[in-house]
Motif scaffolding. Structure first.
Motif, mmCIF file in Angstrom:
data_model
loop_
_atom_site.group_PDB
_atom_site.id
_atom_site.type_symbol
_atom_site.label_atom_id
_atom_site.label_comp_id
_atom_site.label_asym_id
_atom_site.label_seq_id
_atom_site.Cartn_x
_atom_site.Cartn_y
_atom_site.Cartn_z
ATOM 1 N N GLY A 1 -5.657 7.262 -2.664
ATOM 2 C CA GLY A 1 -6.886 6.661 -2.150
ATOM 3 C C GLY A 1 -6.832 5.156 -2.027
ATOM 4 O O GLY A 1 -7.798 4.531 -1.574
ATOM 5 N N ARG A 2 -5.693 4.533 -2.407
ATOM 6 C CA ARG A 2 -5.616 3.072 -2.400
ATOM 7 C C ARG A 2 -5.853 2.454 -1.017
ATOM 8 O O ARG A 2 -6.610 1.477 -0.899
ATOM 9 C CB ARG A 2 -4.262 2.629 -2.956
ATOM 10 C CG ARG A 2 -4.068 1.119 -3.029
ATOM 11 C CD ARG A 2 -5.131 0.462 -3.928
ATOM 12 N NE ARG A 2 -4.959 -0.968 -4.004
ATOM 13 C CZ ARG A 2 -4.235 -1.587 -4.944
ATOM 14 N NH1 ARG A 2 -3.639 -0.870 -5.895
ATOM 15 N NH2 ARG A 2 -4.118 -2.881 -4.946
ATOM 16 N N PRO A 3 -5.263 2.976 0.063
ATOM 17 C CA PRO A 3 -5.521 2.371 1.379
ATOM 18 C C PRO A 3 -7.002 2.373 1.757
ATOM 19 O O PRO A 3 -7.502 1.407 2.337
ATOM 20 C CB PRO A 3 -4.695 3.236 2.337
ATOM 21 C CG PRO A 3 -3.610 3.798 1.485
ATOM 22 C CD PRO A 3 -4.242 4.030 0.154
ATOM 23 N N LEU A 4 -7.708 3.458 1.431
ATOM 24 C CA LEU A 4 -9.122 3.533 1.788
ATOM 25 C C LEU A 4 -9.968 2.574 0.959
ATOM 26 O O LEU A 4 -11.061 2.176 1.386
ATOM 27 C CB LEU A 4 -9.633 4.968 1.601
ATOM 28 C CG LEU A 4 -8.980 6.020 2.511
ATOM 29 C CD1 LEU A 4 -9.534 7.400 2.205
ATOM 30 C CD2 LEU A 4 -9.196 5.661 3.976
ATOM 31 N N ASP B 1 3.429 6.111 -5.339
ATOM 32 C CA ASP B 1 3.208 6.148 -6.788
ATOM 33 C C ASP B 1 2.089 7.121 -7.159
ATOM 34 O O ASP B 1 1.749 7.247 -8.326
ATOM 35 C CB ASP B 1 2.879 4.739 -7.296
ATOM 36 C CG ASP B 1 3.072 4.600 -8.794
ATOM 37 O OD1 ASP B 1 4.081 5.121 -9.309
ATOM 38 O OD2 ASP B 1 2.209 3.968 -9.447
ATOM 39 N N GLY B 2 1.498 7.758 -6.144
ATOM 40 C CA GLY B 2 0.477 8.769 -6.408
ATOM 41 C C GLY B 2 -0.956 8.321 -6.206
ATOM 42 O O GLY B 2 -1.877 9.142 -6.313
ATOM 43 N N LEU C 1 0.832 -1.206 0.000
ATOM 44 C CA LEU C 1 0.000 0.000 0.000
ATOM 45 C C LEU C 1 0.870 1.262 0.000
ATOM 46 O O LEU C 1 0.496 2.269 -0.592
ATOM 47 C CB LEU C 1 -0.931 0.000 1.211
ATOM 48 C CG LEU C 1 -2.024 -1.076 1.239
ATOM 49 C CD1 LEU C 1 -2.843 -0.961 2.513
ATOM 50 C CD2 LEU C 1 -2.936 -0.940 0.017
ATOM 51 N N PHE C 2 1.998 1.202 0.660
ATOM 52 C CA PHE C 2 2.880 2.378 0.691
ATOM 53 C C PHE C 2 3.483 2.632 -0.684
ATOM 54 O O PHE C 2 3.708 3.782 -1.075
ATOM 55 C CB PHE C 2 3.981 2.177 1.734
ATOM 56 C CG PHE C 2 3.445 2.009 3.132
ATOM 57 C CD1 PHE C 2 2.725 3.028 3.742
ATOM 58 C CD2 PHE C 2 3.629 0.824 3.825
ATOM 59 C CE1 PHE C 2 2.219 2.875 5.013
ATOM 60 C CE2 PHE C 2 3.121 0.661 5.103
ATOM 61 C CZ PHE C 2 2.410 1.689 5.696
ATOM 62 N N TRP C 3 3.739 1.563 -1.428
ATOM 63 C CA TRP C 3 4.240 1.735 -2.791
ATOM 64 C C TRP C 3 3.205 2.471 -3.646
ATOM 65 O O TRP C 3 3.544 3.363 -4.422
ATOM 66 C CB TRP C 3 4.569 0.376 -3.404
ATOM 67 C CG TRP C 3 5.155 0.462 -4.781
ATOM 68 C CD1 TRP C 3 6.453 0.689 -5.120
ATOM 69 C CD2 TRP C 3 4.447 0.312 -6.022
ATOM 70 N NE1 TRP C 3 6.607 0.692 -6.484
ATOM 71 C CE2 TRP C 3 5.392 0.460 -7.064
ATOM 72 C CE3 TRP C 3 3.125 0.060 -6.353
ATOM 73 C CZ2 TRP C 3 5.048 0.372 -8.405
ATOM 74 C CZ3 TRP C 3 2.765 -0.028 -7.685
ATOM 75 C CH2 TRP C 3 3.722 0.128 -8.698
#
Length: 511
Positions: A277-280, A273-274, A267-269
């Motif tokens: 919203g990926r974690p949410l 990488d911009g 998730l940190f990658w």
């Protein structure tokens, strides 16, 4: 019996891993030179590691690494690395009254370190009783094991990149590891780079508190040592009182890094990488963060309204909201992802608080993190499977796939998750019974909570248990037979059980 496992290849690759372990020993060797302590110990240890590594490599042949050899290599490498990591303990303790002079105790401490468990058999934990170099090696073993020894080898050894995907899957914490790039070696490097960056950041922040006067005892050596054991969710400390020995400011700094360590590093990658919203959007992360928030709120309420008889050295919590919140957030953040640090002797808390922590220990961190335990993603799949079974009781003709977000979970993967969970509870239960009976055999009466906690602490790579085996205690009092069983549980727990158990089945070795 026709053996189809080319064990020579697995043993030879294990030798390569051991050889590279000697490079890591240069860190405590330099420390030993700086402080003038145990220089000979680490000099000999490096010679032993290099010699053993080169010796095992001579068994190599021209055969390729197939699936069984890959599985054997991962299981064997982790155990042999623990054995080699125990050498400095034995050498440093030789001719002294150190508890680590006993090879079983030394192997226990080494396996606890490399598996990031954090359980200890040290009679005294401080740089007054042991050299700075030995204590730093203890911390460093956890850091090496956190993101994975095999993941590191795949990242730096071209010959392993061909089979890298399978090797990483056998070692990776959790049922899945997201492939961030087309090449698994590049993915391994990204994960280790993120891991290294967070380690450096924590060390800098801790030392910054020392420079600003908020953490007098957190000097540069101590800051690095605790960064080495926080990010791998290890829990070893250079102080007997763990993080309770340091200021409140240190405790607040460590909490978010423990949560980070239990988060899927992929998730940190995506964040870097911009894709902010990926974690949410990640179902597992939302469940992980939600569980921490709910359990922290429940435990804060218990500590605030009905504090334990004593929470020393953490200070009173009853009627003191911020102390209660800090204690609750720290212990939940530590035990849920198997870090094992403590800011309070929760072995002295009342039953309600201890039961909340026991429940917390069963959850685990996220897949793709350094956290131990069953893992949040498995619990999500198990709960969704149970809900589907209940639904199909009244709708037997319905076809209802299990989804995590927009992804449909393969039925084979579901069976694997259920099978792992059952094996986890089976080994945990058998371990608890053995620990209780074996302790009674030598006249040590453990409470049910102590025996259950010890087994769970080993297989979940958590570290501290309850009672005399709590966060400010140790496992030194237990008989060698119990310690060796706990060594096996730590080994199996770190490699997700199946990898270790498979090599002990007769069918693994037959055609």
């Amino acid at each position: 019996m026709n053996t189809v496992v080319n064990w020579h290849k697995s043993v030879a690759l294990t030798g390569t891993v051991v050889k590279f372990l000697s490079v890591a020993m240069l860190v405590p060797l330099v420390t030993a030179i700086v402080y003038g302590e145990d220089v000979v110990v680490f000099g000999i240890s490096i010679i032993v590691a290099v010699g053993l590594g080169f010796g095992l490599e001579q068994l190599d042949g021209d055969e390729d690494l197939q699936s069984r050899e890959a599985l054997l290599f991962v299981a064997l490498a982790w155990f042999v690395v623990a054995v080699v990591a125990a050498v400095p303990y034995v050498l440093a303790g030789y001719g002294t009254e150190s508890t680590l002079a006993d090879p079983v105790n030394a192997l226990f401490e080494a396996m606890s370190g490399i598996s990031t468990t954090g359980a200890t058999v040290m009679g005294s934990i401080s740089t007054d009783s042991h050299s700075h170099a030995l204590m730093l090696w203890r911390q460093l073993t956890q850091w090496l094991g956190g993101m994975g020894i095999i993941v590191l080898m795949v990242a730096i050894l071209p010959e392993l990149s061909v089979n890298g995907a399978q090797l990483v899957s056998e070692e990776a914490p959790g049922p899945t590891l997201e492939k961030l790039t087309p090449r698994i070696a590049e993915t391994a490097r990204i994960l280790w780079q993120a891991y290294f960056a967070f380690t450096v950041l924590l060390a800098v922040l801790l030392y910054g508190l020392h420079v600003l006067g908020y953490a007098p005892e957190m000097d540069l050596y101590t800051s690095i040592a605790h960064a080495f054991s926080t990010l791998p969710t290890g829990g070893f400390s250079t102080r007997a009182d763990s993080i309770a020995a340091f200021s409140v400011a240190v405790q607040w700094i460590v909490i978010p890094f423990m949560v980070v360590a239990g988060t899927n590093f992929a998730l940190f990658w995506h964040l870097f990488d911009g894709d902010l919203g990926r974690p949410l959007r990640d179902r597992e992360f939302r469940a992980y963060a939600g569980a921490i928030a709910v359990l922290t709120a429940v435990l804060t309420g218990l500590l605030f309204f009905r504090a334990a008889p004593t929470v020393s050295p953490g200070g009173t919590t009853q009627g003191t909201f911020w102390n209660a919140l800090r204690q609750a957030a720290f212990q939940v953040g530590s035990l849920m992802n198997s870090t094992g640090y403590a800011t309070s002797n929760f072995a002295e808390w009342d039953t309600h608080g201890q039961l909340v922590l026991l429940f917390t220990m069963f959850i685990g961190g996220s897949a793709g993190s350094t956290g131990g335990g069953i893992k949040v993603i498995r619990w999500l799949i198990v709960l969704k499977s149970l809900r589907r079974e209940l639904f199909q009781v009244t709708h037997p003709e319905a076809v209802q796939p299990i989804r995590l977000g927009s992804h449909v979970i393969d039925e084979k993967a579901i069976r694997g998750v259920v099978g792992f969970t059952l094996l986890y509870f089976l080994l945990f239960g058998l371990g608890a019974v053995f620990i209780a009976l074996d302790a009674a055999r030598v006249g040590i009466e453990l409470t049910a909570l102590e025996a259950v906690g010890a087994s769970l602490a080993a297989i979940g790579n958590i570290g501290p248990a309850f009672g005399r085996l709590g966060p400010f205690g140790s496992y030194l009092m237990l008989p060698d037979t119990t310690k060796f069983v706990m060594i096996l549980l730590m080994w199996a727990g770190r490699l997700e059980i199946i990898t270790v158990l498979a090599v002990f089945t007769p069918t693994f070795w037959r055609r």
